[in-house]
Design a protein around this motif. Structure first.
Motif, PDB file in Angstrom:
ATOM      1  N   GLY A  25      66.198 133.920 -12.448  1.00 28.42           N
ATOM      2  CA  GLY A  25      67.013 132.711 -12.512  1.00 28.42           C
ATOM      3  C   GLY A  25      68.424 132.949 -12.006  1.00 28.42           C
ATOM      4  N   LEU A  26      68.976 134.105 -12.335  1.00 25.67           N
ATOM      5  CA  LEU A  26      70.316 134.434 -11.837  1.00 25.67           C
ATOM      6  C   LEU A  26      70.310 134.620 -10.324  1.00 25.67           C
ATOM      7  N   LEU A  27      69.261 135.274  -9.828  1.00 28.28           N
ATOM      8  CA  LEU A  27      69.180 135.520  -8.387  1.00 28.28           C
ATOM      9  C   LEU A  27      68.935 134.249  -7.576  1.00 28.28           C
ATOM     10  N   THR A  28      68.310 133.261  -8.190  1.00 27.75           N
ATOM     11  CA  THR A  28      67.995 132.015  -7.484  1.00 27.75           C
ATOM     12  C   THR A  28      68.922 130.874  -7.895  1.00 27.75           C
ATOM     13  N   PHE A  29      70.041 131.212  -8.498  1.00 23.14           N
ATOM     14  CA  PHE A  29      71.037 130.222  -8.930  1.00 23.14           C
ATOM     15  C   PHE A  29      70.434 129.167  -9.854  1.00 23.14           C
ATOM     16  N   GLY A  30      69.585 129.604 -10.774  1.00 24.71           N
ATOM     17  CA  GLY A  30      69.028 128.728 -11.792  1.00 24.71           C
ATOM     18  C   GLY A  30      67.639 128.191 -11.504  1.00 24.71           C
ATOM     19  N   LEU A  31      67.181 128.242 -10.283  1.00 24.31           N
ATOM     20  CA  LEU A  31      65.857 127.698  -9.967  1.00 24.31           C
ATOM     21  C   LEU A  31      64.734 128.461 -10.673  1.00 24.31           C
ATOM     22  N   TRP A  33      64.643 129.721 -13.532  1.00 29.18           N
ATOM     23  CA  TRP A  33      64.543 129.450 -14.963  1.00 29.18           C
ATOM     24  C   TRP A  33      63.502 128.380 -15.270  1.00 29.18           C
TER      25      TRP A  33
END
Length: 127
Positions: A25-31, A33
C-alpha cells in the motif's frame, strides 16, 4: 475444536500477509490497501486448498481431531474440490443455520448439505 485450531492458524497466517499488504500500500500510494478487503478470505481459501486438498485430505485441525474428508467415488480430494467444499460450507451455514444441521440428521452417512452436493463425507481417519 478442529475449527478453532484452523481458525487460529488462518489468523496467524494473516499477520505476515497484512504486513506485506501494508508495504504494498505504501509503495502504490494507497492502492494496495484495497487488498485488505479480501485478505482473510483469500488466505482461508488457500489454506483449505493446500491442506484439505493434499494427500492427507484434512486440515491440521481436522487431523488433530482424527477426521478427514473423502470423496464417495473413492478418488482423492483435489485442491479445487477442497476449496469448493469450504466455500459451500460457509455459504450453507450462513444462509441455512441451524436448518443445515437437519440435513445431517436425515442422510444415511450423516452428511451436511455441502457434502451431499459435492459427493463427499467427513470420516474418521484410520491412521
Amino acid at each position: 475444536m478442529s475449527f478453532l485450531v484452523d481458525y487460529a492458524i488462518v489468523a496467524l497466517l494473516t499477520i505476515p500477509a497484512a504486513i506485506v499488504v501494508a508495504v504494498l500500500g505504501l509503495l502504490t500510494f494507497g492502492l494496495g490497501w484495497g487488498l485488505y478487503a479480501i485478505l482473510v478470505p483469500a488466505i482461508a481459501i488457500l489454506y483449505v486448498g493446500f491442506t484439505m486438498g493434499s494427500r492427507r485430505q484434512a486440515t491440521p485441525g481436522m487431523r488433530l481431531a482424527g477426521i478427514k474428508v473423502e470423496r464417495l467415488d473413492g478418488a482423492a480430494m483435489d485442491p479445487v474440490l477442497a476449496v469448493l467444499h469450504g466455500v459451500l460450507f460457509w455459504a450453507s451455514v450462513t444462509v441455512l443455520t441451524p436448518l443445515v444441521l437437519v440435513v445431517g440428521l436425515m442422510t444415511r452417512r450423516k452428511q451436511l448439505l455441502h457434502d451431499v452436493l459435492l459427493g463427499t463425507a467427513v470420516v474418521r481417519d484410520r491412521v
